[in-house]
Write a protein that holds these residues in place. Structure first.
Motif, PDB file in Angstrom:
ATOM      1  N   SER A 166     -12.441  47.868 -62.382  1.00  0.00           N
ATOM      2  CA  SER A 166     -13.667  47.407 -63.027  1.00  0.00           C
ATOM      3  C   SER A 166     -13.444  47.053 -64.495  1.00  0.00           C
ATOM      4  O   SER A 166     -14.152  46.205 -65.048  1.00  0.00           O
ATOM      5  CB  SER A 166     -14.751  48.483 -62.909  1.00  0.00           C
ATOM      6  OG  SER A 166     -15.953  48.071 -63.525  1.00  0.00           O
ATOM      7  N   LEU A 167     -12.472  47.701 -65.138  1.00  0.00           N
ATOM      8  CA  LEU A 167     -12.199  47.412 -66.553  1.00  0.00           C
ATOM      9  C   LEU A 167     -11.765  45.973 -66.759  1.00  0.00           C
ATOM     10  O   LEU A 167     -11.967  45.412 -67.848  1.00  0.00           O
ATOM     11  CB  LEU A 167     -11.120  48.363 -67.084  1.00  0.00           C
ATOM     12  CG  LEU A 167     -11.480  49.841 -67.217  1.00  0.00           C
ATOM     13  CD1 LEU A 167     -10.284  50.632 -67.724  1.00  0.00           C
ATOM     14  CD2 LEU A 167     -12.681  50.036 -68.139  1.00  0.00           C
ATOM     15  N   HIS A 168     -11.175  45.381 -65.731  1.00  0.00           N
ATOM     16  CA  HIS A 168     -10.642  44.022 -65.862  1.00  0.00           C
ATOM     17  C   HIS A 168     -11.456  43.022 -65.043  1.00  0.00           C
ATOM     18  O   HIS A 168     -11.012  41.901 -64.815  1.00  0.00           O
ATOM     19  CB  HIS A 168      -9.187  43.997 -65.406  1.00  0.00           C
ATOM     20  CG  HIS A 168      -8.325  44.988 -66.134  1.00  0.00           C
ATOM     21  ND1 HIS A 168      -7.967  44.854 -67.455  1.00  0.00           N
ATOM     22  CD2 HIS A 168      -7.770  46.160 -65.718  1.00  0.00           C
ATOM     23  CE1 HIS A 168      -7.217  45.883 -67.826  1.00  0.00           C
ATOM     24  NE2 HIS A 168      -7.087  46.685 -66.793  1.00  0.00           N
ATOM     25  N   ARG A 169     -12.634  43.440 -64.607  1.00  0.00           N
ATOM     26  CA  ARG A 169     -13.476  42.587 -63.769  1.00  0.00           C
ATOM     27  C   ARG A 169     -14.690  42.120 -64.560  1.00  0.00           C
ATOM     28  O   ARG A 169     -15.293  42.900 -65.299  1.00  0.00           O
ATOM     29  CB  ARG A 169     -13.923  43.360 -62.526  1.00  0.00           C
ATOM     30  CG  ARG A 169     -14.799  42.593 -61.569  1.00  0.00           C
ATOM     31  CD  ARG A 169     -15.173  43.483 -60.393  1.00  0.00           C
ATOM     32  NE  ARG A 169     -15.958  42.766 -59.396  1.00  0.00           N
ATOM     33  CZ  ARG A 169     -17.296  42.694 -59.405  1.00  0.00           C
ATOM     34  NH1 ARG A 169     -17.980  43.283 -60.378  1.00  0.00           N
ATOM     35  NH2 ARG A 169     -17.930  42.039 -58.452  1.00  0.00           N
ATOM     36  N   GLN A 170     -15.042  40.867 -64.415  1.00  0.00           N
ATOM     37  CA  GLN A 170     -16.239  40.337 -65.047  1.00  0.00           C
ATOM     38  C   GLN A 170     -17.160  39.721 -63.993  1.00  0.00           C
ATOM     39  O   GLN A 170     -16.755  38.794 -63.296  1.00  0.00           O
ATOM     40  CB  GLN A 170     -15.864  39.293 -66.104  1.00  0.00           C
ATOM     41  CG  GLN A 170     -15.194  39.861 -67.333  1.00  0.00           C
ATOM     42  CD  GLN A 170     -16.074  40.865 -68.067  1.00  0.00           C
ATOM     43  OE1 GLN A 170     -17.303  40.748 -68.070  1.00  0.00           O
ATOM     44  NE2 GLN A 170     -15.437  41.864 -68.676  1.00  0.00           N
ATOM     45  N   PRO A 171     -18.377  40.228 -63.854  1.00  0.00           N
ATOM     46  CA  PRO A 171     -18.892  41.403 -64.563  1.00  0.00           C
ATOM     47  C   PRO A 171     -18.301  42.692 -63.987  1.00  0.00           C
ATOM     48  O   PRO A 171     -17.877  42.697 -62.825  1.00  0.00           O
ATOM     49  CB  PRO A 171     -20.393  41.330 -64.291  1.00  0.00           C
ATOM     50  CG  PRO A 171     -20.495  40.665 -62.954  1.00  0.00           C
ATOM     51  CD  PRO A 171     -19.381  39.651 -62.927  1.00  0.00           C
ATOM     52  N   PRO A 172     -18.285  43.770 -64.771  1.00  0.00           N
ATOM     53  CA  PRO A 172     -17.746  45.042 -64.250  1.00  0.00           C
ATOM     54  C   PRO A 172     -18.691  45.642 -63.206  1.00  0.00           C
ATOM     55  O   PRO A 172     -19.801  45.152 -62.995  1.00  0.00           O
ATOM     56  CB  PRO A 172     -17.674  45.918 -65.509  1.00  0.00           C
ATOM     57  CG  PRO A 172     -18.726  45.353 -66.415  1.00  0.00           C
ATOM     58  CD  PRO A 172     -18.747  43.873 -66.158  1.00  0.00           C
ATOM     59  N   LEU A 173     -18.225  46.683 -62.561  1.00  0.00           N
ATOM     60  CA  LEU A 173     -19.093  47.392 -61.620  1.00  0.00           C
ATOM     61  C   LEU A 173     -20.341  47.895 -62.340  1.00  0.00           C
ATOM     62  O   LEU A 173     -20.284  48.285 -63.512  1.00  0.00           O
ATOM     63  CB  LEU A 173     -18.351  48.577 -61.002  1.00  0.00           C
ATOM     64  CG  LEU A 173     -17.192  48.250 -60.050  1.00  0.00           C
ATOM     65  CD1 LEU A 173     -16.501  49.534 -59.621  1.00  0.00           C
ATOM     66  CD2 LEU A 173     -17.677  47.472 -58.840  1.00  0.00           C
ATOM     67  N   LYS A 174     -21.428  47.896 -61.646  1.00  0.00           N
ATOM     68  CA  LYS A 174     -22.678  48.319 -62.255  1.00  0.00           C
ATOM     69  C   LYS A 174     -22.672  49.821 -62.509  1.00  0.00           C
ATOM     70  O   LYS A 174     -22.054  50.595 -61.762  1.00  0.00           O
ATOM     71  CB  LYS A 174     -23.851  47.918 -61.367  1.00  0.00           C
ATOM     72  CG  LYS A 174     -23.992  46.408 -61.239  1.00  0.00           C
ATOM     73  CD  LYS A 174     -25.190  46.017 -60.407  1.00  0.00           C
ATOM     74  CE  LYS A 174     -25.290  44.494 -60.327  1.00  0.00           C
ATOM     75  NZ  LYS A 174     -26.485  44.069 -59.562  1.00  0.00           N
ATOM     76  N   VAL A 175     -23.367  50.215 -63.558  1.00  0.00           N
ATOM     77  CA  VAL A 175     -23.406  51.627 -63.944  1.00  0.00           C
ATOM     78  C   VAL A 175     -24.035  52.448 -62.815  1.00  0.00           C
ATOM     79  O   VAL A 175     -25.097  52.101 -62.296  1.00  0.00           O
ATOM     80  CB  VAL A 175     -24.211  51.809 -65.244  1.00  0.00           C
ATOM     81  CG1 VAL A 175     -24.316  53.294 -65.602  1.00  0.00           C
ATOM     82  CG2 VAL A 175     -23.560  51.036 -66.381  1.00  0.00           C
TER      83      VAL A 175
END
Length: 284
Positions: free
Chosen positions: A204-213
């Motif tokens: 998730s750190l390298h994904r846009q958008p990251p995983l949802k909170v």
């Protein structure tokens, strides 16, 4: 082949690691302490990667320990009251074993909600950072059951098995020596869930958008509970409510909540309800 068979046969060396006069160090207590320390350090490390002040996680850890361990014990005692009614002083003997992870989770969630409200930090942000540390702590803590010769499964003649001394065998099973090592099943399952959560976190750190909170904690609820659901069916010392296994009921509830939460996030595309809004949240 005989050597391999022996390596897969687990025999506890006993619950006591070290004893010198009145000083007694038990494996169970040591493993809980290790799990807590490892969990704190891991959650702080993950917080740094999420640009969250790691000191918040250290402060939260105090709240979690104060709430989770007593709640885990009280949860267990509540469903095993017949064992403690004659001598309630044994309730505090937590070093002898007898805590329930579901009690710890419920107590920890209540403490985290209060902490988040008071510190004006989004609860789901904290939950995501705690989830990998929590499941890793469970991986470690399950070995306490091994040293205490408890939380084992039905008799088995499989190559992998756990020797239970006669004093710890259930009534009616004194002639059986070997039982399913359910502590090992759950520890390995928890380790796989930990690997899943950690992989999702760094992905998730390298994904846009990251995983949802909130995603990581919801995945934890579903994945851990799926394993606990079937492993609990093997155990012979389950906490019961009439004919029902409490852990299985709670696991089914956790799976349902986790699935509903994930659908809420990704199907409805809405944020999870929280104790603070984004406007109320203090800077990390």
């Amino acid at each position: 082949m005989q050597t391999v068979h022996l390596l897969l046969t687990f025999t506890s060396p006993g619950p006591i690691l070290f004893e010198w006069g009145p000083l007694v160090i038990r494996w169970y207590g040591l493993l809980i302490a290790i799990a807590v320390l490892v969990g704190i350090n891991l959650s702080q490390f993950l917080a740094q990667r999420r640009q969250v002040n790691p000191e918040i996680m250290a402060d939260l850890a105090i709240w979690l320990v104060i709430a989770a361990i007593p709640c885990a014990r009280l949860y267990y005692v509540a469903f095993q009251w017949q064992e403690y009614a004659a001598d309630p002083s044994k309730i505090i003997a937590i070093w002898q074993g007898g805590i329930a992870i579901h009690g710890a989770i419920l107590g920890g969630m209540a403490a985290a909600l209060l902490f988040a409200r008071l510190r004006r930090v989004p609860f789901w942000q904290l939950a995501d950072l705690v989830a990998p540390a929590l499941i890793l702590g469970q991986t470690i803590g399950r070995w306490g059951n091994f040293f205490n010769s408890e939380a084992f499964g039905r008799p088995t003649d499989l190559p992998w098995k756990l020797y239970i001394p006669p004093t710890h065998r259930p009534l009616g099973y004194t002639n059986f020596e070997y039982f399913h090592p359910t502590f090992l099943y759950e520890s390995l399952w928890d380790l796989s869930v930990f690997a899943l959560l950690l992989s999702l976190f760094f992905w998730s750190l390298h994904r846009q958008p990251p995983l949802k909170v909130g995603t990581l904690f919801l995945v934890y609820l579903v994945s851990y509970s799926l394993g606990r659901l079937w492993i609990e069916g093997l155990r012979m010392d389950s906490l019961m409510l009439g004919p029902l296994r409490i852990a299985q009921l709670v696991s089914l509830g956790a799976i349902a909540l986790g699935v509903i939460g994930l659908l809420w996030l990704y199907r409805l595309d809405r944020a999870l309800p929280d104790v603070v809004t984004s406007e109320q949240a203090s800077p990390s």
